[in-house]
Design an enzyme around this catalytic site. Structure first.
Site, PDB file in Angstrom:
ATOM      1  N   ASP A 193      82.598  43.071  26.074  1.00 41.59           N
ATOM      2  CA  ASP A 193      83.421  41.899  25.809  1.00 41.59           C
ATOM      3  C   ASP A 193      82.673  40.651  26.257  1.00 41.59           C
ATOM      4  OD1 ASP A 193      85.517  40.359  25.062  1.00 41.59           O
ATOM      5  OD2 ASP A 193      86.786  40.822  26.780  1.00 41.59           O
TER       6      ASP A 193
ATOM      7  N   GLU B 214      78.292  53.083  20.344  1.00 41.41           N
ATOM      8  CA  GLU B 214      77.886  52.356  21.547  1.00 41.41           C
ATOM      9  C   GLU B 214      79.079  51.576  22.086  1.00 41.41           C
ATOM     10  OE1 GLU B 214      75.186  48.993  20.625  1.00 41.41           O
ATOM     11  OE2 GLU B 214      75.612  49.500  18.532  1.00 41.41           O
TER      12      GLU B 214
ATOM     13  N   TYR C  86      72.687  41.777  25.920  1.00 42.31           N
ATOM     14  CA  TYR C  86      72.242  43.042  25.339  1.00 42.31           C
ATOM     15  C   TYR C  86      72.354  42.942  23.826  1.00 42.31           C
ATOM     16  CZ  TYR C  86      76.570  45.181  23.613  1.00 42.31           C
ATOM     17  OH  TYR C  86      77.699  45.472  22.887  1.00 42.31           O
TER      18      TYR C  86
ATOM     19  N   CYS D 200     117.610  21.110  13.602  1.00 43.25           N
ATOM     20  CA  CYS D 200     116.230  20.984  14.068  1.00 43.25           C
ATOM     21  C   CYS D 200     116.197  20.366  15.464  1.00 43.25           C
ATOM     22  CB  CYS D 200     115.442  20.115  13.094  1.00 43.25           C
ATOM     23  SG  CYS D 200     113.774  19.714  13.655  1.00 43.25           S
TER      24      CYS D 200
ATOM     25  N   CYS E 233     114.488  16.601  15.051  1.00 42.02           N
ATOM     26  CA  CYS E 233     115.084  15.454  14.348  1.00 42.02           C
ATOM     27  C   CYS E 233     116.577  15.603  14.119  1.00 42.02           C
ATOM     28  CB  CYS E 233     114.382  15.228  13.008  1.00 42.02           C
ATOM     29  SG  CYS E 233     114.693  16.533  11.792  1.00 42.02           S
TER      30      CYS E 233
ATOM     31  N   LYS F 106      89.029  50.601  19.187  1.00 44.62           N
ATOM     32  CA  LYS F 106      89.545  49.936  20.377  1.00 44.62           C
ATOM     33  C   LYS F 106      90.260  50.930  21.299  1.00 44.62           C
ATOM     34  CE  LYS F 106      88.358  45.632  19.641  1.00 44.62           C
ATOM     35  NZ  LYS F 106      89.332  44.564  19.775  1.00 44.62           N
TER      36      LYS F 106
ATOM     37  N   LYS G 125      81.458  48.600  23.287  1.00 47.49           N
ATOM     38  CA  LYS G 125      81.666  47.239  22.794  1.00 47.49           C
ATOM     39  C   LYS G 125      81.907  46.324  23.995  1.00 47.49           C
ATOM     40  CE  LYS G 125      84.413  44.564  19.501  1.00 47.49           C
ATOM     41  NZ  LYS G 125      84.861  43.509  20.438  1.00 47.49           N
TER      42      LYS G 125
ATOM     43  N   CYS H 143     113.678  23.373   8.863  1.00 45.60           N
ATOM     44  CA  CYS H 143     114.282  22.050   8.990  1.00 45.60           C
ATOM     45  C   CYS H 143     114.283  21.381   7.620  1.00 45.60           C
ATOM     46  CB  CYS H 143     113.481  21.212   9.982  1.00 45.60           C
ATOM     47  SG  CYS H 143     113.862  19.456   9.950  1.00 45.60           S
TER      48      CYS H 143
ATOM     49  N   CYS I 145     111.254  14.177   9.684  1.00 45.73           N
ATOM     50  CA  CYS I 145     111.143  14.991  10.897  1.00 45.73           C
ATOM     51  C   CYS I 145     109.804  14.696  11.554  1.00 45.73           C
ATOM     52  CB  CYS I 145     111.243  16.473  10.566  1.00 45.73           C
ATOM     53  SG  CYS I 145     111.035  17.550  12.007  1.00 45.73           S
TER      54      CYS I 145
END
Length: 726
Positions: free
Chosen positions: A124, A120, A253, A435, A438, A343, A122, A453, A459
């Site tokens: 969304d 069936e 549904y 980083c 810091c 899919k 799918k 870091c 930090c």
């Protein structure tokens, strides 16, 4: 596979887990997704590919074991009688064929045995359950995190497709695509029947709703506009005011069911016919076939007319038709073994890479994010994509100013596939060595793919992220301590560590701008309500590396109390401290042996050396022990975990299956045992309580007999399972 490849995979899996959790919250709880469904599916897909290639690197917080996200705070919570799970995905015909082959293997069926499937579309939409008692609608709930959803009963009653009372007249279908059914004697409505399906909005109604919102807005530039029909449906169903929901053109549904006192059929197809006969719409083009070629042809037919449908779909769902086989197949952590979502293919687009930003996570990891010139991919606007790490940037050779091809695969985060302008005269991107938060040195540790870091708790990004994690929805879930307040409190020195949260006073809040009596008291009350967090949530909140929600839950179930957990961690630390380094043994080999010894002491299913090592590292760190002491001194006491399992003669026992099983596969037998509250081990020891021996059992059977362990046959096991589940 080289150690470098494995380290890269481990790092990418960590990144994917964090990203997918972030997007789950935005999609399922906040209705404000940052990425398309296809982009999200691409992330999940990549995670699955890595887990299949490196099964020993599967994380305890793996997205493959998590469903949805926690319910929204403004709606009452409802615990599902049966979990509302997700579906495994497939993206090719070969994966569909493997799905069927896997079913045959699990059920020990011949390779040519017929396996009938339903198929069936799918849709969304937003998953929703409808509980009918004596044929009357008494509760409607969203999926939430699969275990707990949101009570949307009043809102659901306003949806025309959802009958208040189940009928015995003609059935209904989505968009009138299926001939109406008339209830027959076998379609008697059970005393309890929980219908599960999707709340959605048609494309036409979605466009009209956005147009109306625009026309009604005082300032058109500030008008509320929904990004797509799914968001519009979710936002409309989860309103505080049912009158707003009633004014929105929502549809529903059914695609299945949850708890039921009886089933009006022995197959998926037949039960769906009964649901339709009761007056609830079912999916258009629902078919049943045992011919794989016919099932795939149906998939292609639906794909071909996808654009012309009045509503969004993103694939086709296959389910094993026979309900007795569904029962045998059971479930994995987040999905049924008997269902699969096939899919539609990924969609691609080209755009400009405008910048590369660096984000610092709570573990100090520097994650590069590609900022893209907005581009539409399958109707969704994409503006950013993860670049994972420095090695991925080097592999792609991307730089700001390059044109790149991106992909949305199965509705997941955007993925950069390739650099389309590698020869362009652009300066190479230099990954930062300090980083950005810091200015501490950023280094790649030995054996690591990620750059982190070194600032630790100095930090601000790490400290703030750790605080945010501590109060996050899946951790302590303190309402009112969102991103804005955490950052503000930290910046002003009010909250520097988790313990500071529990020493906050109403007076301190009232002294701040824009805090009134009610809001201050509400936050203090919310904090007070979390002084006894469940043990699993507390363990997750601590932010221990590699300890996600699943690992925290497994540890809490295993040791039940903080005292029990603390005791075993002490044993694990002693086990690895007491392990001497052998001559000619490398530091890495010794580290692995030490962590393996810690894992053996922790003795919890699914926890290997890497996780055990991270646990020991955390509790050996004096600062972490000080944080825990401060928390307990502030009045926080983790609650013992009460874990309900189906009581049976093997609950709490350790079982071993050996020999050839003739009526079920080893996977099915293990699933049965875990369902009855037992633990399945691969070896026999003095701690083994029972051995189930099939034909050909050898050394394990002999060892069990030597140790005096109870031994039963496969037929006796089947009888035990039957007695325990009836």
């Amino acid at each position: 596979m080289t150690p470098i490849e494995q380290r890269q995979a481990a790092a990418e899996l960590e990144t994917l887990a964090a990203q997918i959790a972030h997007h789950n919250r935005l999609y399922h709880t906040d209705d404000t997704p940052e990425v398309s469904d296809a982009e999200y599916d691409a992330l999940v897909r990549r995670n699955a590919e890595l887990e299949q290639q490196f099964p020993h690197l599967i994380r305890e917080d793996s997205p493959s074991g998590i469903v949805g996200a926690a319910p929204a705070a403004h709606l009452a919570k409802v615990r599902h009688r049966q979990p509302m799970l997700s579906l495994e995905n497939a993206f090719s015909d070969a994966e569909v064929a493997e799905f069927v082959a896997r079913i045959r293997r699990f059920l020990s069926l011949p390779a040519d045995a017929e396996v009938a499937l339903t198929a069936e579309p799918k849709i969304d939409g937003l998953s929703c359950s409808l509980r009918y008692e004596k044929g009357v609608l008494v509760l409607a709930a969203t999926r939430g995190d699969g275990t707990t959803g949101e009570d949307v009963t009043l809102n659901a009653r306003t949806i025309q497709d959802i009958p208040q009372t189940l009928c015995s007249g003609e059935g209904r279908s989505v968009a009138g695509q299926r001939p109406a059914l008339r209830a027959s004697p076998e379609h008697v409505i059970p005393d309890v029947f929980e219908v599960r399906g999707e709340v959605y909005m048609s494309k036409e109604d979605f466009a009209a709703l956005n147009a109306r919102l625009l026309a009604e807005a005082d300032d058109p530039e500030k008008a509320r506009q929904f990004a797509n029909p799914r968001n519009a449906a979710a936002g409309s169903l989860r309103q505080k005011d049912p009158a707003i929901t009633a004014a929105r053109p929502l549809r529903f549904y059914a695609h299945g069911w949850g708890e039921t006192s009886a089933l009006p059929g022995e197959t998926q197809f037949d039960v769906m016919q009964a649901i339709s006969a009761w007056g609830i719409p079912i999916a258009l083009d629902l078919v049943r076939s045992a011919d794989p070629a016919e099932i795939l042809a149906h998939y292609r037919a639906i794909e071909a007319k996808r654009a012309d449908l009045g509503f969004d779909i993103d694939g086709v769902v296959y389910k094993v038709d026979r309900l007795d086989l569904q029962a045998r197949l059971g479930f994995v952590s987040r999905a049924p073994r008997w269902a699969l979502a096939h899919k539609f293919p990924a969609e691609k687009a080209e755009t400009l890479l405008e910048a590369i930003d660096i984000q610092v996570g709570r573990t100090g990891k520097l994650t590069p994010v590609a900022r893209l010139k907005p581009v539409s991919v399958g109707g969704v606007t994409v503006t950013n994509a993860t670049l994972h790490n420095a090695d991925e940037i080097a592999r792609l050779g991307v730089r700001p100013g390059d044109r790149v091809r991106i992909q949305r695969a199965g509705d997941v985060i955007p993925q950069v596939l390739e650099n389309l302008t590698p020869d362009a005269d652009l300066p190479a991107y230099e990954f930062p060595t300090r980083c950005p938060e810091c200015d501490s040195e950023a280094v790649r540790e030995e054996g690591e793919v990620d750059i982190r870091c070194t600032g630790g708790l100095i930090c601000p990004a790490q400290r703030v992220e750790r605080l945010r994690h501590f109060v996050s929805r899946h951790a302590l879930d303190i309402e009112g301590l969102g991103i804005t307040n955490i950052e503000s409190f930290f910046r002003d020195g009010l909250v520097q560590s988790p313990a500071d949260i529990f020493t906050l006073t109403k007076e301190a809040l009232l002294a701040r701008e824009r805090w009134a009596e009610i809001s201050a008291q509400n936050l203090i009350d919310a904090i007070g309500a979390k002084r006894r967090p469940p043990l699993d949530r507390f363990l997750f909140a601590l932010g221990i590396r590699h300890v996600g929600e699943v690992t925290a839950r497994d540890l809490a179930r295993r040791y039940r109390s903080w005292a029990g957990f603390e005791e075993v961690i002490g044993r694990a630390i002693a086990a690895r401290v007491d392990l001497p380094q052998a001559l000619a043994e490398s530091d890495e080999k010794h580290r692995q042996r030490r962590n393996a010894a810690a894992a053996a002491a922790i003795e919890t299913s699914g926890i290997g050396g890497e996780v055990a090592g991270a646990l020991c590292d955390f509790f050996e760190e004096p600062h972490n022990r000080a944080v825990l002491a401060d928390l307990f001194a502030a009045g926080l006491v983790p609650d013992d975990l009460v874990w309900e399992t189906k009581q049976s003669p093997v609950t709490g026992k350790t079982l071993v299956f050996t020999g050839s099983l003739e009526t079920l596969s080893r996977d099915e037998a293990k699933a049965q045992a875990e369902k009855l509250g037992a633990k399945v081990s691969g070896s026999v020891s003095a701690k083994t309580d029972m051995v189930i021996a099939g034909p050909g059992a050898g050394s394990k059977l002999k060892k069990a007999q030597d140790l005096g362990v109870e031994v039963i046959t496969e037929p006796e096991w089947n009888a035990l399972v039957t007695d325990a589940t009836t």
